[in-house]
Design an enzyme around this catalytic site. Sequence first.
Site, PDB file in Angstrom:
ATOM      1  N   ASN A  89      57.201  10.589  72.630  1.00  0.00           N
ATOM      2  CA  ASN A  89      56.760  10.081  71.329  1.00  0.00           C
ATOM      3  C   ASN A  89      57.889   9.422  70.524  1.00  0.00           C
ATOM      4  O   ASN A  89      57.643   8.497  69.753  1.00  0.00           O
ATOM      5  CB  ASN A  89      56.159  11.254  70.528  1.00  0.00           C
ATOM      6  CG  ASN A  89      55.979  10.930  69.073  1.00  0.00           C
ATOM      7  OD1 ASN A  89      54.983  10.338  68.664  1.00  0.00           O
ATOM      8  ND2 ASN A  89      56.950  11.312  68.243  1.00  0.00           N
ATOM      9  N   SER A 142      51.966   1.511  71.601  1.00  0.00           N
ATOM     10  CA  SER A 142      51.618   0.892  70.313  1.00  0.00           C
ATOM     11  C   SER A 142      50.636  -0.232  70.603  1.00  0.00           C
ATOM     12  O   SER A 142      50.572  -0.739  71.735  1.00  0.00           O
ATOM     13  CB  SER A 142      52.876   0.301  69.669  1.00  0.00           C
ATOM     14  OG  SER A 142      52.556  -0.515  68.554  1.00  0.00           O
ATOM     15  N   TYR A 155      60.771  -4.640  69.929  1.00  0.00           N
ATOM     16  CA  TYR A 155      59.746  -3.586  69.848  1.00  0.00           C
ATOM     17  C   TYR A 155      58.548  -3.946  70.729  1.00  0.00           C
ATOM     18  O   TYR A 155      58.048  -3.129  71.496  1.00  0.00           O
ATOM     19  CB  TYR A 155      59.317  -3.402  68.389  1.00  0.00           C
ATOM     20  CG  TYR A 155      58.418  -2.201  68.147  1.00  0.00           C
ATOM     21  CD1 TYR A 155      58.956  -0.920  68.050  1.00  0.00           C
ATOM     22  CD2 TYR A 155      57.040  -2.348  68.003  1.00  0.00           C
ATOM     23  CE1 TYR A 155      58.149   0.184  67.814  1.00  0.00           C
ATOM     24  CE2 TYR A 155      56.222  -1.253  67.769  1.00  0.00           C
ATOM     25  CZ  TYR A 155      56.775   0.014  67.668  1.00  0.00           C
ATOM     26  OH  TYR A 155      55.965   1.105  67.440  1.00  0.00           O
ATOM     27  N   ALA A 157      58.460  -6.011  73.276  1.00  0.00           N
ATOM     28  CA  ALA A 157      58.843  -5.931  74.694  1.00  0.00           C
ATOM     29  C   ALA A 157      58.896  -4.473  75.151  1.00  0.00           C
ATOM     30  O   ALA A 157      58.414  -4.129  76.236  1.00  0.00           O
ATOM     31  CB  ALA A 157      60.202  -6.606  74.900  1.00  0.00           C
ATOM     32  N   SER A 158      59.467  -3.604  74.321  1.00  0.00           N
ATOM     33  CA  SER A 158      59.612  -2.193  74.727  1.00  0.00           C
ATOM     34  C   SER A 158      58.251  -1.530  74.899  1.00  0.00           C
ATOM     35  O   SER A 158      58.043  -0.768  75.847  1.00  0.00           O
ATOM     36  CB  SER A 158      60.461  -1.418  73.706  1.00  0.00           C
ATOM     37  OG  SER A 158      59.761  -1.194  72.497  1.00  0.00           O
ATOM     38  N   LYS A 159      57.309  -1.845  74.003  1.00  0.00           N
ATOM     39  CA  LYS A 159      56.011  -1.159  74.069  1.00  0.00           C
ATOM     40  C   LYS A 159      55.129  -1.732  75.195  1.00  0.00           C
ATOM     41  O   LYS A 159      54.377  -0.986  75.831  1.00  0.00           O
ATOM     42  CB  LYS A 159      55.303  -1.224  72.712  1.00  0.00           C
ATOM     43  CG  LYS A 159      56.025  -0.441  71.609  1.00  0.00           C
ATOM     44  CD  LYS A 159      56.155   1.049  71.926  1.00  0.00           C
ATOM     45  CE  LYS A 159      56.717   1.849  70.764  1.00  0.00           C
ATOM     46  NZ  LYS A 159      56.807   3.295  71.032  1.00  0.00           N
ATOM     47  N   ILE A 188      49.772   3.528  61.534  1.00  0.00           N
ATOM     48  CA  ILE A 188      49.520   4.930  61.203  1.00  0.00           C
ATOM     49  C   ILE A 188      50.491   5.303  60.083  1.00  0.00           C
ATOM     50  O   ILE A 188      51.689   4.962  60.167  1.00  0.00           O
ATOM     51  CB  ILE A 188      49.774   5.852  62.437  1.00  0.00           C
ATOM     52  CG1 ILE A 188      49.046   5.334  63.693  1.00  0.00           C
ATOM     53  CG2 ILE A 188      49.401   7.295  62.108  1.00  0.00           C
ATOM     54  CD1 ILE A 188      47.544   5.350  63.670  1.00  0.00           C
TER      55      ILE A 188
END
Length: 245
Positions: A89, A142, A155, A157-159, A188
């Site tokens: 997480n 995400s 972000y 690319a990472s997700k 969220i």
Amino acid sequence: MKLKDKVAIITGAASGMGKAEALTFAREGAKIIVADINFSGAEEVAQLISAEGGRALAIQVDICQNSDIKQLVTHTLNQFGRIDILVNNAGIFDHYKTSLETNESEWDKIININLKGPYMATNAVLPTMLDRGEGTIINIASVAGLVAGKGGAAYTASKHAVIGYTKHLASAYASQGIRVNAICPGTIITPLVKDIINNIPVENIPAKRFGQQEEVAELAVFLASNQANFVHGAAIPIDGGFTIQ
Ligand SMILES: NC(=O)c1ccc[n+]([C@@H]2O[C@H](COP(=O)([O-])OP(=O)(O)OC[C@H]3O[C@@H](n4cnc5c(N)ncnc54)[C@H](O)[C@@H]3O)[C@@H](O)[C@H]2O)c1
């Protein structure tokens, strides 16, 4: 109780969704390792769980550090004897920086924490899960892993990569009793987005609201539970309908 006597490691569990997952999993009967780089925050969550009659242990972990991850697994096995669930997480945001706005160290930091961290934690728990022939891993990706526009270059690319990694793990280990799935939250309300939430247009979300961390935690409980025994390699949006448009 859906997770009675299961042992769950939750990274980034001192705050936001990880904290909600820790509390919700504990209410469903799981023993929780509250793993976070923020030790005092992790201790607070472990104390909250204990105050409700659950069992939890706080451990300080930088998910990018191999020695920390090894210690996390050793400590968990010493304290609770096995590992049933890993929730990858912990993650950080890049504040929508485009590729040209992202310098190399920012890129490395996002990719390290959001992508390499889940890989390191997964590789650390997989051997003991494979020995027992069971285990489940949940990667918190995400909607930025499904579409553009919900994060910056690193972000996003990472997700996207975390979802690809989830599918790889699911296909490689399903036959050996391991289930791996990803959750793709929309916006969220957590400390991660407190600085930007006022600039996110809620009218672009079909449900016309942001999500609550407890709603994500309930989906994680389902994926971790035996009710999801035939769910492998899914990347499930929980986004008020944002990605259906
Ligand atoms: N909040 C949102 O709208 C949203 C949307 C989609 C996905 N996500 C993802 O959900 C996850 C949780 O986000 P959140 O909103 O609860 O954030 P948060 O900032 O409230 O919590 C993140 C936690 O991760 C911990 N952490 C950061 N780096 C770490 C490291 N190297 N090692 C160990 N722990 C570390 C932090 O200390 C913090 O407790 C992240 O992966 C994030 O990318 C969040």
